[in-house]
Design a protein around this motif. Structure first.
Motif, PDB file in Angstrom:
ATOM      1  N   ASP A   1       0.722  -1.171  -0.009  1.00  0.00           N
ATOM      2  CA  ASP A   1      -0.496   0.002  -0.065  1.00  0.00           C
ATOM      3  C   ASP A   1       0.702   1.227   0.256  1.00  0.00           C
ATOM      4  O   ASP A   1       0.627   2.582   0.157  1.00  0.00           O
ATOM      5  CB  ASP A   1      -1.261  -0.043   1.255  1.00  0.00           C
TER       6      ASP A   1
ATOM      7  N   GLU B   1       4.584   3.589  -2.166  1.00  0.00           N
ATOM      8  CA  GLU B   1       5.014   3.234  -3.688  1.00  0.00           C
ATOM      9  C   GLU B   1       6.436   3.956  -2.935  1.00  0.00           C
ATOM     10  O   GLU B   1       6.132   5.766  -2.221  1.00  0.00           O
ATOM     11  CB  GLU B   1       4.175   4.446  -4.578  1.00  0.00           C
TER      12      GLU B   1
ATOM     13  N   PHE C   1       5.309   7.666  -0.611  1.00  0.00           N
ATOM     14  CA  PHE C   1       3.846   7.511  -0.474  1.00  0.00           C
ATOM     15  C   PHE C   1       3.072   6.778   0.272  1.00  0.00           C
ATOM     16  O   PHE C   1       2.969   5.453  -0.410  1.00  0.00           O
ATOM     17  CB  PHE C   1       3.865   8.549  -2.085  1.00  0.00           C
TER      18      PHE C   1
ATOM     19  N   THR D   1      -0.140   4.600  -1.767  1.00  0.00           N
ATOM     20  CA  THR D   1      -1.352   4.195  -2.894  1.00  0.00           C
ATOM     21  C   THR D   1      -2.556   4.749  -2.968  1.00  0.00           C
ATOM     22  O   THR D   1      -2.777   5.885  -4.316  1.00  0.00           O
ATOM     23  CB  THR D   1      -0.961   3.123  -3.066  1.00  0.00           C
ATOM     24  N   LYS D   2      -2.624   4.933  -1.726  1.00  0.00           N
ATOM     25  CA  LYS D   2      -4.388   6.021  -1.741  1.00  0.00           C
ATOM     26  C   LYS D   2      -4.206   7.584  -2.646  1.00  0.00           C
ATOM     27  O   LYS D   2      -3.558   8.110  -1.339  1.00  0.00           O
ATOM     28  CB  LYS D   2      -5.246   5.035  -0.644  1.00  0.00           C
ATOM     29  N   LYS D   3      -4.609   7.465  -3.883  1.00  0.00           N
ATOM     30  CA  LYS D   3      -4.156   9.004  -3.421  1.00  0.00           C
ATOM     31  C   LYS D   3      -5.647   9.831  -2.749  1.00  0.00           C
ATOM     32  O   LYS D   3      -6.749   9.355  -2.586  1.00  0.00           O
ATOM     33  CB  LYS D   3      -4.009   9.300  -4.612  1.00  0.00           C
ATOM     34  N   THR D   4      -5.227  11.447  -2.498  1.00  0.00           N
ATOM     35  CA  THR D   4      -6.525  11.560  -1.647  1.00  0.00           C
ATOM     36  C   THR D   4      -6.107  12.909  -2.241  1.00  0.00           C
ATOM     37  O   THR D   4      -5.139  13.531  -2.989  1.00  0.00           O
ATOM     38  CB  THR D   4      -6.175  12.309  -0.526  1.00  0.00           C
ATOM     39  N   ASP D   5      -7.148  14.250  -2.788  1.00  0.00           N
ATOM     40  CA  ASP D   5      -7.307  15.384  -3.166  1.00  0.00           C
ATOM     41  C   ASP D   5      -6.610  16.863  -2.226  1.00  0.00           C
ATOM     42  O   ASP D   5      -6.310  17.670  -2.532  1.00  0.00           O
ATOM     43  CB  ASP D   5      -8.763  15.987  -3.630  1.00  0.00           C
TER      44      ASP D   5
ATOM     45  N   VAL E   1       3.028  11.842   4.213  1.00  0.00           N
ATOM     46  CA  VAL E   1       3.895  11.587   2.684  1.00  0.00           C
ATOM     47  C   VAL E   1       5.361  11.407   3.439  1.00  0.00           C
ATOM     48  O   VAL E   1       5.949  12.508   4.793  1.00  0.00           O
ATOM     49  CB  VAL E   1       4.297  12.705   1.831  1.00  0.00           C
TER      50      VAL E   1
ATOM     51  N   TYR F   1       4.568  16.518  -5.176  1.00  0.00           N
ATOM     52  CA  TYR F   1       4.624  15.701  -3.728  1.00  0.00           C
ATOM     53  C   TYR F   1       3.509  15.653  -3.233  1.00  0.00           C
ATOM     54  O   TYR F   1       3.632  14.595  -2.505  1.00  0.00           O
ATOM     55  CB  TYR F   1       5.570  15.664  -3.385  1.00  0.00           C
ATOM     56  N   GLY F   2       2.016  16.556  -3.710  1.00  0.00           N
ATOM     57  CA  GLY F   2       0.995  16.960  -2.918  1.00  0.00           C
ATOM     58  C   GLY F   2       1.769  16.436  -1.139  1.00  0.00           C
ATOM     59  O   GLY F   2       0.429  16.165  -0.219  1.00  0.00           O
TER      60      GLY F   2
END
Length: 375
Positions: free
Chosen positions: A103, A105, A126, A128-132, A167, A202-203
């Motif tokens: 889960d 990266e 990071f 793997t589950k992305k968020t806005d 992150v 990089y969020g």
């Protein structure tokens, strides 16, 4: 013949350790018999990231430690064990990110600036589950007496935090064999400025950056916390338009006031020329170098704008005296900075006492309180 016998012994012992670490029985296949599992577990045991595992850090049984401690000096050299293991199986050359949980990266060896005339790099981890929504960052700074260690072990250190919504970053910095202070803090500050400059890419939320480190790494993260934007320590590694301030600090048994350190009973050897502290200051005995002691001391730069601190130290630490964390905690409190000091009874310099569920929960709760993770 001697080499073959030694190789076979190490391989056999490593297999036994793998089975014990993994909780396998004779009816179960041993996992990753090529040695990568052993390397991963030793890196997890290496709490202060100096590339070695002490008796106190080792989570396996004592007889296995004695077998892997080939020269009998009380430390397992991870690099040497892995080197021998790699000779018996090419499978050990698999990419290191195969050991990262599914889960997560990892983006390896990202150049973040210049240390002198060479590139400095970090690993980024990071979810793997992305968020806005942008996520807080958790930056690990390795230990090793400012003279050894690397960013590699930090991947394990940040992975649990990344799984909780951060992150992660684990960074390199110039060691004292390459350059004395302030090179080390200049490189750490450059890494923070880089993350802030690339926050959108990089969020990362640029206003939610936490730092953590152990031993020499604890000293450097404490210094990051108290010397945000102090010009004399910023260096010229890159991203000068960005701030090097951080928003939370987790300091695990890091030095602070070297004058007190090297005059504490039982620690006087650290005053000598050639000690890690001497090398940090550029050589010579520590006592007498008043300006050097002042510059490296996180307490020098404390003001009421500093971020919250969580400080952990073992009461039986034989490497860094407990008074170092106590002095930093007291000075922060006097300045009105939020600070918590957790003294761990009987704990030494690292070891399993610093990775218990209680301590892990303490660190996680502190970070989530200071840097809330998006729901």
């Amino acid at each position: 013949m001697r080499f073959v016998i030694r190789l076979s012994l190490i391989s056999l012992v490593a297999l036994i350790v793998v089975c014990i670490y993994a909780g396998t029985t004779s009816a179960q296949p041993a996992p990753q018999r090529d040695g990568s599992f052993l390397k991963n577990r030793l890196e997890q045991d290496d709490v202060n990231d100096d590339g070695k595992v002490s008796r106190d850090e080792f989570s396996g049984p004592a007889p296995m430690f004695q077998r892997l401690d080939r020269d009998g000096d009380g430390e397992i050299e991870i690099k040497e064990v892995v080197k021998i293991m790699s000779m018996r199986s090419p499978a050990n050359n698999r990419k290191a990110n195969a050991r990262i949980p599914s889960d997560l990266e990892i983006k390896r060896d990202v150049v973040f600036g210049k240390g002198g005339d060479r590139d400095l790099t970090m690993h980024l981890v990071f979810p793997t589950k992305k968020t806005d929504q942008p996520l807080p960052a958790y930056v690990w700074v390795h230990g090793g007496g400012w003279q050894s260690g690397s960013k590699e072990g930090g991947v394990n250190q940040v992975s649990r935090m990344v799984a909780e919504g951060f992150v992660g970053a684990t960074i390199e910095y110039r060691l004292t064999g390459e350059a004395p202070f302030p090179a080390q803090i200049e490189d750490c500050k450059c890494a923070i400025r880089f993350l802030r400059a690339h926050a959108k890419e990089y969020g990362i939320d640029p206003e939610r950056i936490a730092v953590a480190g152990s031993s020499a790494g604890g000293h450097l993260v404490a210094l990051l916390g108290t010397s945000g934007d102090v010009k004399e320590l910023e260096g010229s590694g890159g991203w000068p338009d960005q701030s090097s301030r951080v928003q939370a600090v987790v300091d695990l048994y890091g030095p602070s006031d070297l004058a007190t350190f090297v005059t504490t009973e039982g620690f006087e050897a650290h005053n000598r020329t050639g000690s890690p502290e001497s090398k940090l200051l550029g050589g010579g005995e520590v006592i007498g170098n008043k300006e050097g002691i002042r510059r490296v001391n996180p307490i020098t730069y404390i003001d009421d704008q500093d971020p919250p601190f969580l400080i952990l130290h073992g009461t039986k630490d034989p490497v860094v005296p407990m008074n170092q964390s106590q002095a930093l905690h007291d000075a922060l409190g006097t300045a009105g900075v939020e600070t918590k000091l957790k003294l761990i009874p009987g704990a030494k310099h690292g070891g399993r006492e610093f990775s218990t569920p209680e301590i892990n929960d303490l660190i996680m709760s502190f970070l989530k309180k200071q840097l809330p993770v998006p729901k």
